[in-house]
Scaffold this active site. Structure first.
Site, short mmCIF file in Angstrom:
data_model
loop_
_atom_site.label_atom_id
_atom_site.label_comp_id
_atom_site.label_asym_id
_atom_site.label_seq_id
_atom_site.Cartn_x
_atom_site.Cartn_y
_atom_site.Cartn_z
N CYS A 144 31.38 41.20 2.94
CA CYS A 144 30.32 42.04 3.52
C CYS A 144 30.56 43.51 3.20
O CYS A 144 31.42 44.15 3.80
CB CYS A 144 30.25 41.82 5.03
SG CYS A 144 29.00 42.83 5.86
N CYS A 147 29.83 45.94 6.04
CA CYS A 147 30.85 45.88 7.10
C CYS A 147 32.11 46.64 6.70
O CYS A 147 32.71 47.34 7.51
CB CYS A 147 31.24 44.43 7.39
SG CYS A 147 29.88 43.31 7.74
N ASP A 148 32.53 46.48 5.45
CA ASP A 148 33.88 46.92 5.06
C ASP A 148 33.94 47.99 3.99
O ASP A 148 35.02 48.48 3.66
CB ASP A 148 34.67 45.70 4.56
CG ASP A 148 34.83 44.63 5.64
OD1 ASP A 148 34.83 45.00 6.84
OD2 ASP A 148 34.92 43.45 5.30
#
Length: 320
Positions: A144, A147-148
């Protein structure tokens, strides 16, 4: 026969546990069948149990560990009276009410009966199935970008895949990384033309055609990858500190084939803007019906929606 529960929630990620919080506060005494730790497709707590730092969930300015966040969800649900069982659902019958749910190998009588069912079994990322994959998730390996990506500022990283998702992630990651290597197993992209043009024009993206990953390098965290050509089997290495796998997602919908309507990609169909499925009294929330956002916060929001819809559906049934 078992007692008939007001609400049975199948799955326990952000969607399922949010639904449990709301339905338990509505005094519906929900039962959550959260899955089993040994199951890769039915992980209790969902994909966040395999994630380290979560920095984009509201309310945690310093970030929070994925497992800690999900344990907090779970504790909040049980505090209000939700019952959680760490079991894997093996079969459902949604053809008539009360709905029937089996756990384990019991083929005779159903294990549970339910007036309403909330499906929140999520989806899983398609992985490369290389050694040490699970332990490196959150330690350089990710599925992701939104997300990261922030964690890889000014670092050299790689993306695996050639479809829209992979190119979208690669383009997004150029906001943070010094260089993004895109590894494509063929000699062309499957992504849409406009996305290809943007990626080809981006000086921070380098394409590696006819290339697959064969090994993750590094001990506690990723420090590089080994690669191989799909044309002549020549090998190589890339010293990247992050690898984003973007070769697709598989919704955990096998239990509902020929019962609930699905899109061509296997995700459950729900009414626009709602969580209601084609069967009255059955609702779907989270990544099991969302192939677009796939975020913890959107999953939690749809879990809230499913709980409210289930509560109102039960009220309507009782008033008739």
């Amino acid at each position: 026969m078992p007692e008939t529960r007001n609400v049975v929630i199948i799955g326990s990620g952000p969607a399922g546990l949010t639904a449990a919080i709301y339905t338990s506060r509505a005094t519906l005494d929900p039962l959550v069948l959260e899955g089993e730790p040994s199951s890769t497709s039915d992980q209790p707590g969902g994909q966040l149990m395999l994630t380290t730092d979560v920095e984009n969930f509201p309310g945690f300015p310093e970030g929070v560990m994925g497992p800690e966040l999900m344990m907090n969800f779970r504790a909040q649900a049980t505090r209000f009276g939700a019952e959680v069982q760490t079991v894997k659902v093996s079969k459902v019958d949604l053809s008539e009410r009360p709905f029937k749910i089996w756990v384990g190998d019991n083929e005779a009588e159903p294990t549970h009966l339910a007036k309403t069912v909330i499906v929140s079994t999520g989806a899983q990322s398609v992985m490369l199935d290389l050694p040490r994959e699970t332990e490196l998730i959150g330690h350089g390996l990710s599925t992701c970008a939104t997300c990261d990506g922030f964690f890889f500022r000014d670092q050299e990283i790689a993306v695996v895949g050639g479809g829209d998702s992979a190119i979208e992630e690669a383009t997004f990651l150029t906001r943070f990384a010094s260089m993004v290597h895109v590894l494509v197993r063929r000699d062309e992209l499957r992504a849409s033309k406009i996305m290809q043009e943007r990626a080809f024009a981006n000086p921070k993206i380098t394409f590696h055609w006819n290339t697959v990953v064969t090994e993750y390098q590094g001990d506690a965290k990723l420090s590089g990858i080994a690669t191989k050509s799909t044309v002549d089997d020549s090998v190589g290495e890339l010293a990247v500190t992050g690898l984003f796998i973007a070769i697709g997602h598989t919704p955990n919908t096998g239990l509902y084939v020929d019962q609930l309507d699905m899109h061509d990609n296997g995700y459950l169909k729900t009414e626009p803007g709602r969580t209601a499925t084609n069967i009255p009294g059955v609702f779907a929330a989270g990544d099991v019906q969302d192939s677009y956002y796939r975020q913890a916060i959107t999953a939690a929001g749809s879990g809230c929606q499913a709980a409210i819809e289930a509560e109102r559906w039960l009220e309507d049934q009782e008033s008739h």
